[in-house]
Design an enzyme around this catalytic site. Structure first.
Site, PDB file in Angstrom:
ATOM      1  N   ASP A   1       2.057   7.030   1.471  1.00  0.00           N
ATOM      2  CA  ASP A   1       1.358   5.749   1.546  1.00  0.00           C
ATOM      3  C   ASP A   1       0.291   5.581   0.469  1.00  0.00           C
ATOM      4  O   ASP A   1      -0.510   6.495   0.240  1.00  0.00           O
ATOM      5  CB  ASP A   1       0.688   5.686   2.929  1.00  0.00           C
ATOM      6  CG  ASP A   1      -0.007   4.367   3.183  1.00  0.00           C
ATOM      7  OD1 ASP A   1       0.694   3.373   3.366  1.00  0.00           O
ATOM      8  OD2 ASP A   1      -1.256   4.347   3.184  1.00  0.00           O
TER       9      ASP A   1
ATOM     10  N   HIS B   1       7.654  -3.068   6.189  1.00  0.00           N
ATOM     11  CA  HIS B   1       6.686  -3.543   7.192  1.00  0.00           C
ATOM     12  C   HIS B   1       5.507  -4.292   6.567  1.00  0.00           C
ATOM     13  O   HIS B   1       4.647  -4.781   7.287  1.00  0.00           O
ATOM     14  CB  HIS B   1       6.166  -2.347   7.979  1.00  0.00           C
ATOM     15  CG  HIS B   1       5.358  -1.418   7.123  1.00  0.00           C
ATOM     16  ND1 HIS B   1       5.923  -0.707   6.077  1.00  0.00           N
ATOM     17  CD2 HIS B   1       4.046  -1.125   7.098  1.00  0.00           C
ATOM     18  CE1 HIS B   1       4.975  -0.024   5.472  1.00  0.00           C
ATOM     19  NE2 HIS B   1       3.824  -0.251   6.064  1.00  0.00           N
ATOM     20  N   ASP B   2       5.432  -4.324   5.233  1.00  0.00           N
ATOM     21  CA  ASP B   2       4.335  -5.027   4.549  1.00  0.00           C
ATOM     22  C   ASP B   2       4.800  -6.332   3.923  1.00  0.00           C
ATOM     23  O   ASP B   2       4.023  -6.999   3.235  1.00  0.00           O
ATOM     24  CB  ASP B   2       3.773  -4.162   3.408  1.00  0.00           C
ATOM     25  CG  ASP B   2       3.050  -2.936   3.912  1.00  0.00           C
ATOM     26  OD1 ASP B   2       2.482  -2.996   5.024  1.00  0.00           O
ATOM     27  OD2 ASP B   2       3.043  -1.918   3.194  1.00  0.00           O
TER      28      ASP B   2
ATOM     29  N   GLU C   1       4.856   5.311  -2.467  1.00  0.00           N
ATOM     30  CA  GLU C   1       4.554   3.878  -2.519  1.00  0.00           C
ATOM     31  C   GLU C   1       3.737   3.661  -3.788  1.00  0.00           C
ATOM     32  O   GLU C   1       2.527   3.839  -3.794  1.00  0.00           O
ATOM     33  CB  GLU C   1       3.760   3.437  -1.287  1.00  0.00           C
ATOM     34  CG  GLU C   1       3.628   1.922  -1.243  1.00  0.00           C
ATOM     35  CD  GLU C   1       2.551   1.407  -0.296  1.00  0.00           C
ATOM     36  OE1 GLU C   1       2.611   0.226   0.068  1.00  0.00           O
ATOM     37  OE2 GLU C   1       1.627   2.156   0.059  1.00  0.00           O
TER      38      GLU C   1
ATOM     39  N   ASP D   1       5.264   9.285   7.727  1.00  0.00           N
ATOM     40  CA  ASP D   1       4.455   8.561   6.751  1.00  0.00           C
ATOM     41  C   ASP D   1       3.240   9.433   6.460  1.00  0.00           C
ATOM     42  O   ASP D   1       2.574   9.900   7.377  1.00  0.00           O
ATOM     43  CB  ASP D   1       4.029   7.226   7.367  1.00  0.00           C
ATOM     44  CG  ASP D   1       3.961   6.103   6.352  1.00  0.00           C
ATOM     45  OD1 ASP D   1       3.291   6.303   5.324  1.00  0.00           O
ATOM     46  OD2 ASP D   1       4.553   5.049   6.592  1.00  0.00           O
TER      47      ASP D   1
END
Ligand code: GLC
Ligand code: CA
Length: 554
Positions: free
Chosen positions: A199, A328-329, A256, A98
């Protein structure tokens, strides 16, 4: 569209803290991941994205990095990381890390130096502004609540953080900062990483000069998105980063990216774009409200289908989207996209097939292959995620009762996806021999990997079949590169599409518990996948069972 080495892959996201704990401290770790590579290989995935495991105070669970060149001891050592890359390679798997470079941690050396000498070299690594009494430099609201400005300790300055106050934003306008970022990316690529998930990247370009915008809540602040809409020229940074790093290594990158305008898609993910691909969040952001989670509209099967088709249409064959049902969000996809009360093995498989067969790169989030569900919350004290805690307060401030505020948060909490992976029906779902850092979902007794591995009809084996189909030399070209054409669009609660390449496939899912008839214009020649044992037919009409999904060769 130029063909790339990663187009026919299947990706899997690991949230290291919750994947597998090898040493009983309650925290998942890299040796734990290594010990589960055979499991992942059996599932069939070949690219693995690790959420951050760099040195971090874990204020935002690792998305606050204090040293980009080290592994946090809670996750393991650099040797463990090197071993993971090597062990993956042995299995023809690729490791992605990430890349969190919109911000670092306030415990990063750069930030400490900026505090010591805000006028020195490192002051310029951040966005600092002179304090002006009580007046903040801008009225922007951070993603996790409250103003984006906080005092720079020991100075008369304030610093900008669009996320948590322990995540100071890095100043991308500063070429020295950009050099540091590129150096770090290349250092990791040299180690044998296949690439990165990038990210929050859309935040690196701020609208300059800073200014206030119209407030959108009673706190007098405005959403960060309002400022971002006003920011121009992110492409210069993204293009430079691509040229200086990913392109040099033919590395994979997935951005993202939220709220992109259709006209920027070619620049972002077209041939020679800034990224290899980017996530499709169209379903995830559906129904969002500027007021907060408590005001969000639920998504229906029709909405889900329309969101997927709209994204597919928007991108067409310009590039490749990365398709997800959760990460994961987000809450668990099966709890969100399947109507309440209908979450069962069949509906989970239907959702899996409908998502997986879309054009693009499929990502599976850990536990998705088991059909893991949201966790029931009985009190706000059980919530760890900073974003959920903020949204709880927002709901209370809006006048909701504590019970209703908890309900609103439970529906969207990021903790839903962060509960430990359910490996078996042993204590703590076999995730750890110690005390798990986050509560295990009590349904682990019925939903776990060990039992699903033994059951040929499990959700796990259905995912395995989907992956095998994508890799089957006979169908691969069509599934990877074929066009997507919606079918039977006017039929309510039915999501269906053709994939056309050297073969023609029809994916068809009855998105409801009741039966539904579909009349095919052409007969099918082969059933490639069915989540039921049978197909009920009368001539060219198929009577689909509730949540039945079929992949047919036409
Ligand atoms: C991204 C991450 C999320 C994190 C945020 C700040 O959205 O996925 O987990 O909180 O960025 O880094
Ligand atoms: Ca551990």
């Amino acid at each position: 569209m130029t063909k790339k080495w990663w187009h026919d892959k299947v990706a899997y996201q690991i949230y290291p803290k919750s994947f597998y704990d090898s040493n009983g401290d309650g925290i998942g770790d890299i040796p734990g991941i290594i010990s589960k590579l055979d499991y992942l290989q059996e599932l069939g995935v070949d690219m693995i994205w690790l959420s951050p495991c760099y040195s971090s105070p874990l204020a935002d669970q690792g998305y606050d990095i204090s040293d980009y060149y080290n592994i946090d001891p809670r996750f393991g050592t650099m040797e463990d990381m090197e071993r993971l890359i090597a062990e993956a390679k042995k299995r023809d798997m690729y490791i992605l890390m990430d890349l969190v470079v919109n911000h670092c941690s306030d415990e990063h050396e750069w930030f400490r130096k900026a505090c010591e000498d805000p006028d020195g070299e490192y002051g310029d690594f951040f966005y600092l502004r002179e304090k002006d009494g009580e007046k903040l430099p801008t009225n922007w609201r951070s993603y996790f609540g409250g103003p984006v400005w906080d005092d720079l300790p020991g100075t008369n300055r304030q610093y900008l953080h669009v996320f948590h106050k322990k995540q100071p934003d890095l100043n991308w306008e500063n070429p020295k900062l950009r050099e540091e970022v590129y150096k770090n990316i290349n250092w990791w690529l040299e180690k044998g990483l296949a690439g990165f998930r990038i990210d929050a990247i859309i935040n690196i370009k701020k609208a300059l000069p800073f200014r206030d915008y119209a407030p959108d809540r009673s706190d007098g602040l405005c959403s960060i998105n309002t400022m971002l809409k006003d920011a121009e020229g992110i492409g210069t940074f993204l293009g430079e980063m691509r040229d200086r790093t990913f392109s040099v290594y033919d590395a994979f990158s997935v951005g993202e990216v939220f709220n992109e305008k259709p006209e920027v898609i070619p620049d972002f993910i077209g041939d020679g774009g800034y990224f290899s691909t980017m996530f499709d969040f169209n379903e995830a952001i559906f129904g969002q409200s500027g007021k907060g989670w408590y005001d969000a509209e639920p998504i229906t099967p029709e909405d889900y289908k329309n969101c997927c088709f709209a994204s597919q249409k928007k991108v067409g064959d310009i590039g490749f989207l990365s398709n997800i049902i959760e990460n994961h969000d987000e809450p668990r996809g099966v709890s969100r996209y399947i109507p309440e009360g209908d979450c069962c093995k069949e509906s989970k498989k239907m959702l899996a097939a409908l998502n997986f067969m879309l054009r693009g790169l499929p990502f599976i989030y850990q536990g998705q292959e088991l059909g893991m569900e949201n966790i029931p919350f009985s009190s706000i004290d059980e919530v760890d995620d900073i974003s959920s805690l903020d949204e709880y307060q927002v709901a209370l401030d809006a006048g909701l009762s504590p019970e209703d505020a908890l309900k609103a948060v439970a529906r969207f909490s990021r903790d839903n996806a962060r509960t430990p992976m359910q490996w078996s029906d042993a204590a703590h779902a076999g995730f750890t021999t110690g005390k798990p850092w986050l509560r295990v979902n009590p349904n682990y007794l019925s939903i776990n990997a060990a039992s699903q591995l033994e059951d040929p009809d499990s959700v796990f084996h259905f995912y395995q079949k989907l992956i095998r189909l994508r890799k089957d030399p006979v169908y691969k070209e069509t599934i990877v590169y074929g066009t997507l054409e919606p079918a039977f669009r006017e039929q309510h609660n039915l999501m269906a599409y053709y994939r056309r390449g050297d073969k023609t496939l029809l994916v068809i899912g009855n998105y409801q518990s009741g039966k539904q008839a579909v009349t095919l214009p052409l007969p099918y020649t082969k059933v490639l996948l069915n989540n039921y044992a049978d197909i009920t037919r009368e001539g060219s009409t198929i009577l689909l069972h509730g949540y039945q999904v079929l992949i047919l060769e036409m």
